[in-house]
Motif scaffolding. Sequence first.
Motif, PDB file in Angstrom:
ATOM      1  N   TYR A 150      78.018  56.373  41.476  1.00 38.95           N
ATOM      2  CA  TYR A 150      78.969  57.205  40.725  1.00 38.95           C
ATOM      3  C   TYR A 150      80.081  56.342  40.127  1.00 38.95           C
ATOM      4  N   TYR A 159      78.940  54.034  37.282  1.00 41.03           N
ATOM      5  CA  TYR A 159      78.914  54.730  35.994  1.00 41.03           C
ATOM      6  C   TYR A 159      80.305  54.696  35.343  1.00 41.03           C
ATOM      7  N   SER A 178      68.902  54.224  38.306  1.00 38.76           N
ATOM      8  CA  SER A 178      69.340  55.472  37.673  1.00 38.76           C
ATOM      9  C   SER A 178      68.155  56.209  37.038  1.00 38.76           C
ATOM     10  N   LYS A 214      75.353  62.771  31.512  1.00 42.53           N
ATOM     11  CA  LYS A 214      75.545  64.210  31.693  1.00 42.53           C
ATOM     12  C   LYS A 214      74.273  64.884  32.217  1.00 42.53           C
ATOM     13  N   ASN A 215      73.133  64.343  31.850  1.00 39.41           N
ATOM     14  CA  ASN A 215      71.854  64.954  32.219  1.00 39.41           C
ATOM     15  C   ASN A 215      71.391  64.602  33.625  1.00 39.41           C
ATOM     16  N   PRO A 238      71.333  64.954  37.511  1.00 39.78           N
ATOM     17  CA  PRO A 238      71.745  65.996  38.467  1.00 39.78           C
ATOM     18  C   PRO A 238      72.907  65.519  39.339  1.00 39.78           C
ATOM     19  N   ASP A 239      73.821  66.419  39.645  1.00 36.79           N
ATOM     20  CA  ASP A 239      75.006  66.074  40.428  1.00 36.79           C
ATOM     21  C   ASP A 239      74.652  65.445  41.772  1.00 36.79           C
ATOM     22  N   ASN A 240      73.572  65.923  42.377  1.00 35.07           N
ATOM     23  CA  ASN A 240      73.234  65.403  43.706  1.00 35.07           C
ATOM     24  C   ASN A 240      72.737  63.960  43.676  1.00 35.07           C
ATOM     25  N   ILE A 295      74.462  61.622  41.745  1.00 29.09           N
ATOM     26  CA  ILE A 295      75.561  60.734  41.397  1.00 29.09           C
ATOM     27  C   ILE A 295      76.858  60.993  42.161  1.00 29.09           C
ATOM     28  N   VAL A 296      77.006  62.160  42.774  1.00 31.79           N
ATOM     29  CA  VAL A 296      78.250  62.455  43.483  1.00 31.79           C
ATOM     30  C   VAL A 296      78.374  61.532  44.696  1.00 31.79           C
TER      31      VAL A 296
END
Length: 281
Positions: free
Chosen positions: A130, A133, A237, A272-273, A275-277, A279-280
Motif C-alpha cells: 500500500y 503505491y 501487484s 483504483k481497480n 481490490p481493497d483487500n 492493498i490495505v
Amino acid sequence: MYTYTVSGHSIQLKAPHDLSFLNSFDEVFTVHDDLISGNLCFGVKKNNEKLFLKYAGAQTKNYIGTTENSVQRLINAIPLYDKLKHSALVNLRYHIELKGGILLLFDYIDGLPLGPLPEYKKALKNIPIYYRYIMLDNMFDFINKASHLDLICAGISDKSLLFNISNYSLTLTSINSFVSMPFDNSVARLSGSSLYLPPEAYKDTILGEKVNVYIMGALAMTLLGNRNTNSYEDWESSKELYNTTIKALTNNPQLRHKNPQAFLNEWREGVKNIPDNMIVP
C-alpha cells in the motif's frame, strides 16, 4: 592522492584543496568522496540539526572530468530545485559560491538507497505494498512535473533514490544531470544508471518524453517487481499494472505511453481497480 581528515573521517582528493568551509559546521558525520559526479558530499550537523552538503570544485578521486564542469553542473541545477520543488525531491536550503567552488546545503534525508546491496532491496520489499503505491505515485507526479517543464530526468540511479522505512517516503537526492528536451544524444550521451536508461539513450538520436516514461516503468518494476528480470513471476501487484509497466519499458519508444501524463493516468486507473483487500495495510 592527498588525504584530509575531518571529524575523524578521511577525504581523498587528487589535488590539494581548501576544505575550510567544513569548519562552519559543528560536526561532519558522513563523507562521500568516491562519487563519479565530481562532487564531494557530506552529512553535517549545525545547531544539532542534520543537513546534507554537496560541494563541487575539488578534484575528487573517481571523477574523470574537469572541476569547471562539475561546478557548472551544480550551478545550473540551483534554479531547477526551485522550479521542481516537490515532496519527492530533496529540499535545497541555500547555496554559497566560494573561491574554490560551489556549496549546496539540503535537508537531510534519513533513508536507504534503492540499491545495490541486497539488504537494501529486502528492506524496500518489506514495506507494505500500500505504501509502495503511495511512494511511486508521488515520484511519478514529480517526473510528470519535470516533463511538463521540458526536462528529461537524466542521472537517476538506485543510489540517488532514498526510501525511508518509517514514514514510507521515496526521495530523489540529485537533479544535477537533468537536461532540457529535445536532447541531442549524438552530441553528448545522456547520463544515468543502465537500470533507468532506455535503449535509445545509447544511440545517436533525439531524446524526449519517452525517456521519462521509461524511467517511470523502471521505478515501478524496482518497487513492485524485479528490475533484473522484469518477469511477471516476480511481480507483486495486478496484471493490469504489470502490463502498464511493461508497456513503459518497451524497447521501441514509439510503443510506450505518449508521455508521462498518459502513463500516470493509466497507472492511477489501474491502482483504483485493485481490490481493497489486496492493498490495505
